[in-house]
Design a protein around this motif. Structure first.
Motif, PDB file in Angstrom:
ATOM      1  N   SER A 152       0.831  -1.197   0.000  1.00 43.01           N
ATOM      2  CA  SER A 152       0.000   0.000   0.000  1.00 43.01           C
ATOM      3  C   SER A 152       0.869   1.252   0.000  1.00 43.01           C
ATOM      4  CB  SER A 152      -0.891   0.006   1.236  1.00 43.01           C
ATOM      5  OG  SER A 152      -0.087   0.135   2.410  1.00 43.01           O
ATOM      6  N   ASP A 153       0.221   2.405  -0.129  1.00 46.51           N
ATOM      7  CA  ASP A 153       0.946   3.670  -0.049  1.00 46.51           C
ATOM      8  C   ASP A 153       1.660   3.794   1.294  1.00 46.51           C
ATOM      9  OD1 ASP A 153       0.065   4.333  -2.554  1.00 46.51           O
ATOM     10  OD2 ASP A 153      -1.440   5.782  -1.882  1.00 46.51           O
ATOM     11  N   ASN A 154       0.974   3.415   2.359  1.00 51.72           N
ATOM     12  CA  ASN A 154       1.584   3.503   3.686  1.00 51.72           C
ATOM     13  C   ASN A 154       2.755   2.536   3.826  1.00 51.72           C
ATOM     14  OD1 ASN A 154       1.398   4.621   6.506  1.00 51.72           O
ATOM     15  ND2 ASN A 154       1.223   2.431   6.951  1.00 51.72           N
ATOM     16  N   ASP A 155       2.611   1.339   3.262  1.00 55.81           N
ATOM     17  CA  ASP A 155       3.719   0.370   3.281  1.00 55.81           C
ATOM     18  C   ASP A 155       4.949   0.951   2.577  1.00 55.81           C
ATOM     19  OD1 ASP A 155       2.112  -1.489   4.569  1.00 55.81           O
ATOM     20  OD2 ASP A 155       1.531  -2.501   2.712  1.00 55.81           O
ATOM     21  N   CYS A 167       5.647   4.096   2.096  1.00 53.84           N
ATOM     22  CA  CYS A 167       6.194   5.204   2.882  1.00 53.84           C
ATOM     23  C   CYS A 167       7.062   4.676   4.017  1.00 53.84           C
ATOM     24  CB  CYS A 167       5.039   6.055   3.413  1.00 53.84           C
ATOM     25  SG  CYS A 167       5.561   7.642   4.094  1.00 53.84           S
ATOM     26  N   GLU A 168       6.585   3.659   4.700  1.00 54.82           N
ATOM     27  CA  GLU A 168       7.371   3.045   5.780  1.00 54.82           C
ATOM     28  C   GLU A 168       8.678   2.476   5.247  1.00 54.82           C
ATOM     29  OE1 GLU A 168       6.954   2.754   8.989  1.00 54.82           O
ATOM     30  OE2 GLU A 168       4.927   3.526   9.296  1.00 54.82           O
ATOM     31  N   GLU A 219      11.155   5.325   4.222  1.00 57.74           N
ATOM     32  CA  GLU A 219      11.773   5.977   5.381  1.00 57.74           C
ATOM     33  C   GLU A 219      12.811   5.060   6.030  1.00 57.74           C
ATOM     34  OE1 GLU A 219      10.753   8.630   9.314  1.00 57.74           O
ATOM     35  OE2 GLU A 219       9.129   7.958   8.013  1.00 57.74           O
ATOM     36  N   LEU A 235       5.968  10.127  -3.225  1.00 56.09           N
ATOM     37  CA  LEU A 235       6.264   9.294  -2.064  1.00 56.09           C
ATOM     38  C   LEU A 235       7.297   9.943  -1.148  1.00 56.09           C
ATOM     39  CD1 LEU A 235       5.630   6.643  -0.639  1.00 56.09           C
ATOM     40  CD2 LEU A 235       7.503   5.585  -1.913  1.00 56.09           C
ATOM     41  N   GLN A 238       5.650  12.284   1.093  1.00 53.74           N
ATOM     42  CA  GLN A 238       4.900  11.683   2.190  1.00 53.74           C
ATOM     43  C   GLN A 238       5.817  11.380   3.372  1.00 53.74           C
ATOM     44  OE1 GLN A 238       1.691  12.052   1.331  1.00 53.74           O
ATOM     45  NE2 GLN A 238       2.674  12.609  -0.612  1.00 53.74           N
ATOM     46  N   VAL A 239       7.039  10.946   3.084  1.00 48.97           N
ATOM     47  CA  VAL A 239       8.012  10.738   4.159  1.00 48.97           C
ATOM     48  C   VAL A 239       8.316  12.064   4.848  1.00 48.97           C
ATOM     49  CG1 VAL A 239      10.385  10.053   4.694  1.00 48.97           C
ATOM     50  CG2 VAL A 239       9.029   8.700   3.075  1.00 48.97           C
ATOM     51  N   ARG A 245       5.817  13.601   7.375  1.00 50.98           N
ATOM     52  CA  ARG A 245       5.803  13.028   8.726  1.00 50.98           C
ATOM     53  C   ARG A 245       6.619  13.868   9.700  1.00 50.98           C
ATOM     54  NH1 ARG A 245       6.625   6.466   8.174  1.00 50.98           N
ATOM     55  NH2 ARG A 245       4.635   5.990   7.151  1.00 50.98           N
TER      56      ARG A 245
END
Length: 648
Positions: free
Chosen positions: A245-248, A250-251, A254, A559, A562-563, A566
């Motif tokens: 996913s997008d969140n995956d 991003c994690e 980072e 992406l 998005q990092v 945060r």
């Protein structure tokens, strides 16, 4: 960070003196220490200038001989994972904690190619094998550290900069007119060429080996061997896309960036970072600050001219992150005072005018630190350049039109000078969508006009990255040799135009312009720069991302943003992309006019014999009139002429 140099192919009792003279030419790259090692019967000499970063003791001195006595090395750069490599190597008695010593042990245990593949870092290496009588030259994967080499009068010369090669009596120094032609095309001389005939740049991600017997054969052909391929990384990544996913994503991004930055913060000297307030440098600084117990030292410079100043944005980011921030607003005369230094700093013609602010921010940082991290590389990896939008959009909207009609549109766009277009856009800026708000839109419209009458979308990219569109008309007796940009067989097989452009930028513009600019500017003031976005593990992750995670809803570097969000509020970052430049067009019509006029004198240009002066003078006259902005074209000529007068 250091300077390396040496030669192979001459047996002389004066070898040590010559090698020392070559190293002395690189004093600025390593003012802390120097060393020379020679094997006169073999005709080999290695020399080194040291900027002490890791292991400040004499145990880090170079040239360094391996414990067995078989290998001798001179090394420029950093191996960020050298402590992990030590753990994987057989137990031994370490003399110190330098990465140079680790490399020597790796070469003895695993061999050259395997050791290079295991190493994470930036480097240029010269290694002499006393047993096989073989010289190995190697360069890091992305080309952060420079390395020139070539045969001159039967001697193989090599060094971090051309000025070291010039110090050898065998050096010939014949200007390569074909390389000059490429320089006018790109504003830099691309790999593998150099401005001198017979001297090449070692391509990134390669090494070459020359046996002493080959040197006796005088000027034998040398073929670099690839140990890592950006093309393979791009093709494998796009064939095996990230499925999370997008969140995956991003994690994961980072995490890999944090790993890179953690390794690159290792130093035994003061360390900081450049901060422009843009996405790339802000992300690097934000992740540095999360891993630091004290405020990170950050540096930026500003200009008072509208459209060229990012200092206020950098200040806001620094305040939010709590860094120890230093900024300097540069007066025009201070920036202009750098110009006489450029031909000495860059050592061959180089005409990216952002070399001036890059030198100034490096000089500012060096007053406080010895190492500075940089945000370079984000545009190539995550889709940051405006041309990635432009090329696709231009072709989609105009490609179906006849070339003659597109040429007519180009004529309309150039009826107004860039300054007038800038005024028009300012009046209506609030009415335009965010993705159409550009800094200096007039220049971009004129650049658009230059590339409208193309046959395919790849030609749009070619036009966007070209300065002089017909350089063979300018350079007398010059031809344009092939490069990775003109040889489609070298292109990565990736599924879309945008990724093809990103790949070509990664293997051409990035090492030959961006990294060259930063290396020479920083080393000119004895500052080491590190580029955490170019850790090859970050690159490999970026190439496995689908395009929608890089470009989304008209926004670049999606992406990576998005990092950053945060750590830094989105509203602090969102603004039109601004290049790291100077008001060159205005300066050439004003305070730099007399300097430029002297270099562009028609009689002098004709006498030197390299250019057709009338074509250059036409551009100069049109620029002075204000009808067109030819500053980038003219800067190419000015930088070559300034360089030629210093070195020839």
């Amino acid at each position: 960070m250091c300077g390396i140099t040496g030669f192979l192919g001459t047996s002389s009792s004066g070898s040590a003196v010559v090698a020392d003279r070559m190293a002395s030419a690189l004093y600025h790259r390593g003012p802390d220490d120097s060393g020379v090692w020679v094997d006169e019967p073999a005709g080999v000499a290695l020399a080194h200038r040291r900027l002490s970063i890791l292991d400040l003791s004499p145990a880090g001195h170079q040239p360094m001989v391996s414990p067995s006595g078989r290998y001798v090395i001179v090394f420029n750069g950093e191996i960020y994972n050298h402590l992990e490599l030590r753990e994987a190597l057989p137990d031994g008695k370490w003399r110190g904690h330098s990465d140079t010593e680790t490399l020597l042990a790796a070469f003895e245990c695993w061999g050259v190619e395997a050791s290079l593949k295991k190493s994470v870092g930036m480097f240029a290496i010269a290694l002499w094998d006393r047993e096989s009588r073989t010289l190995t030259l190697g360069r890091d994967r992305l080309g952060e550290k420079p390395l020139y080499y070539g045969w001159q009068n039967g001697v193989l010369l090599f060094g971090s900069e051309l000025k070291a090669l010039r110090a050898h009596p065998a050096f010939q120094g014949v200007i390569n007119r074909d390389a000059l032609t490429l320089f006018l095309r790109h504003n830099y001389v691309p790999v593998p060429y150099s401005i001198y005939r017979g001297i090449n740049k070692l391509p990134p991600g390669t090494f070459l080996q020359v046996n002493a017997s080959a040197a006796l054969a005088s000027s034998s052909v040398i073929h670099p061997v690839s140990y890592w391929s950006a093309r393979e990384v791009a093709e494998i990544g796009q064939a095996n896309l990230f499925r999370g996913s997008d969140n995956d994503a991003c994690e994961a991004l980072e995490a890999v960036l944090g790993q890179s930055i953690r390794g690159q913060m290792l130093a035994d000297v003061p360390l900081g970072a450049f901060l422009s307030g843009g996405i790339d440098s802000s992300t690097v600084v934000a992740l540095m600050q999360t891993q630091s117990k004290r405020p990170v030292k950050t540096f930026t410079i500003g200009f008072n001219e509208a459209g060229y100043n990012e200092a206020e944005h950098a200040h806001a980011v620094a305040r939010h992150l709590g860094t120890e921030h230093t900024e300097l607003y540069v007066k025009p005369e201070e920036a202009q005072a750098v110009i006489p230094l450029l031909s000495g700093l860059y050592d061959e013609p180089f005409a990216d005018s952002s070399q001036i602010p890059t030198y100034l921010v490096s000089r500012l940082a060096r007053e406080h630190v010895t190492v500075s991290l940089s945000g370079d590389g984000g545009d190539e990896l995550f889709g940051g350049y405006n041309r990635y939008f432009w090329a696709q959009n231009i072709w989609r909207r105009l490609g179906w039109l006849p070339q003659s009609l597109r040429a007519a549109v180009a004529g309309v766009l150039t009826t107004l000078p860039p300054t007038t277009w800038n005024s028009v856009f300012r009046k209506f800026e609030r009415m335009l969508p965010a993705n159409l708000r550009y800094a200096n839109p007039g220049d971009k419209l004129h650049k658009l006009a230059e590339i409208l009458a193309v046959r395919n979308p790849e030609e749009i990219y070619w036009g966007l990255v070209s300065h002089w569109k017909q350089p063979t008309q300018i350079v007398k007796y010059g031809t344009e040799p092939p490069t990775v940009l003109t040889d489609a067989s070298q292109w990565a097989n990736v599924p879309d135009l945008t990724h093809r452009m990103m790949y070509l930028d990664t293997v051409s513009y990035l090492p030959d312009d961006i990294l060259t600019k930063v290396d020479r500017a920083a080393m000119g003031v004895s500052l080491e720069t590190r580029v955490p976005l170019l850790d090859h593990r970050v690159l490999e992750f970026a190439w496995a991302l689908p395009l929608t995670m890089k470009l989304r809803d008209g926004q670049s570097k999606w992406l990576l943003r998005q990092v950053l969000y945060r750590h830094v509020p989105q509203e602090m970052i969102e603004r039109p992309k601004m290049g790291f430049g100077i008001p060159l067009d205005v300066w050439l019509r004003g305070p730099l006019r007399s300097w430029a006029e002297e270099l562009l004198n028609a009689s002098s240009l004709e006498t030197s014999g390299y250019f057709r002066a009338s074509l250059i003078r036409d551009k100069w006259d049109e620029h002075l009139s204000g009808r067109r902005n030819w500053s980038y074209y003219l800067w190419d000529i000015l930088m070559f002429e300034a360089w030629r007068r210093q070195w020839h």
